[in-house]
Scaffold this active site. Sequence first.
Site, mmCIF file in Angstrom:
data_model
loop_
_atom_site.group_PDB
_atom_site.id
_atom_site.type_symbol
_atom_site.label_atom_id
_atom_site.label_comp_id
_atom_site.label_asym_id
_atom_site.label_seq_id
_atom_site.Cartn_x
_atom_site.Cartn_y
_atom_site.Cartn_z
ATOM 1 N N HIS A 13 43.183 36.971 39.038
ATOM 2 C CA HIS A 13 42.060 37.086 39.975
ATOM 3 C C HIS A 13 41.067 35.949 39.746
ATOM 4 O O HIS A 13 40.578 35.330 40.699
ATOM 5 C CB HIS A 13 41.335 38.424 39.778
ATOM 6 C CG HIS A 13 41.882 39.548 40.607
ATOM 7 N ND1 HIS A 13 42.029 39.470 41.970
ATOM 8 C CD2 HIS A 13 42.290 40.804 40.251
ATOM 9 C CE1 HIS A 13 42.517 40.621 42.431
ATOM 10 N NE2 HIS A 13 42.684 41.440 41.410
ATOM 11 N N GLU A 66 45.039 41.322 46.115
ATOM 12 C CA GLU A 66 45.687 42.111 45.061
ATOM 13 C C GLU A 66 47.166 41.765 44.946
ATOM 14 O O GLU A 66 47.705 41.671 43.840
ATOM 15 C CB GLU A 66 45.509 43.607 45.340
ATOM 16 C CG GLU A 66 44.102 44.124 45.129
ATOM 17 C CD GLU A 66 43.599 43.886 43.720
ATOM 18 O OE1 GLU A 66 44.365 44.110 42.759
ATOM 19 O OE2 GLU A 66 42.447 43.453 43.579
ATOM 20 N N HIS A 117 47.003 40.213 35.378
ATOM 21 C CA HIS A 117 46.548 40.453 36.754
ATOM 22 C C HIS A 117 45.076 40.073 36.902
ATOM 23 O O HIS A 117 44.687 39.407 37.873
ATOM 24 C CB HIS A 117 46.761 41.932 37.094
ATOM 25 C CG HIS A 117 46.190 42.361 38.406
ATOM 26 N ND1 HIS A 117 46.925 42.421 39.569
ATOM 27 C CD2 HIS A 117 44.936 42.765 38.740
ATOM 28 C CE1 HIS A 117 46.155 42.837 40.559
ATOM 29 N NE2 HIS A 117 44.936 43.054 40.083
ATOM 30 N N GLU A 118 44.248 40.492 35.952
ATOM 31 C CA GLU A 118 42.816 40.196 36.037
ATOM 32 C C GLU A 118 42.542 38.709 35.851
ATOM 33 O O GLU A 118 41.677 38.141 36.531
ATOM 34 C CB GLU A 118 42.042 41.028 35.003
ATOM 35 C CG GLU A 118 42.194 42.533 35.140
ATOM 36 C CD GLU A 118 41.844 43.061 36.529
ATOM 37 O OE1 GLU A 118 41.072 42.399 37.251
ATOM 38 O OE2 GLU A 118 42.356 44.130 36.905
#
EC number: 3.4.24.-
Length: 291
Positions: free
Chosen positions: A148, A224, A144-145
């Site tokens: 980003h 997100e 997930h990071e």
Amino acid sequence: MKRIALFLLTNLAVVVVLGIVASLLGVNRYLTANGLNLGALLGFAFIMGFGGAIISLLMSKPIAKWSSGVRVIDGTGSADEAWIVQTVRKFADQAGIGMPEVGIFEGDPNAFATGAFKNNALVAVSTGLLQGMTREEVEAVIGHEVAHIANGDMVTMTLIQGVMNTFVVFLSRVIGYAVDSFLRRNDENSSGPGIGYMVTTIVLDIVLGFLASMIVAWFSRQREFRADAGAARLMGRRQPMINALARLGGMHPAELPKGLQAMGIAGGIGKLFSTHPPIEERIAALQNAQG
């Protein structure tokens, strides 16, 4: 949330400080010397607005390290640290970005990515996350990071914040000029901005800045969802990310209702300022995703 919250607070502080410095240097007096020069004001607002956002972006990595007490690791320590670095490297290669710095910080389950450039970013995970999740769930959070970073979210948020800042600076000074003109309407000897202008602009910089943060937070919530989907793609399946989100929400995936309704963790004004959607909405989005 830590990543965006630090950015927003730093940005607001920079804009307010720049506004005060501009007043001390006489910029406001120039803008109002012969009536409000809207063209010059718009240019000033643009420089102030994007200047604050860009400074915040460039400072995001060192500020995040300092505020969270991040310990940078290179994979030569424990087996867990080596695995974290290897996982970040694997996802960075898949996403086509440079290897980020990797760090660990003490605290409750959390993780963040930050940095001004895709090839010079930072991914940090907390000890609480490592202790409270399975490796597969931690892997999903790391994905997930990395998503980003690959999506360029910090730069995107900087551009959005810059636009918001420009409107805040412009509107606060137009309103400040109007208030000051009204207060000194019977003073024929007045010249330059008065106390009404300075007080109004400082107050409105703060108030409008918080209102603008609602808009920035809305955009952050949309990013997100994209990062969740990006983590699922990097993992090759959605379930690990769903499991990680459920763990963060304090519930087991099996206990989730079949038809998740969109409902906020915090209602009212708190939800408007939240940089993350409710866990339930994020899980539902992954479950309903095609493919």
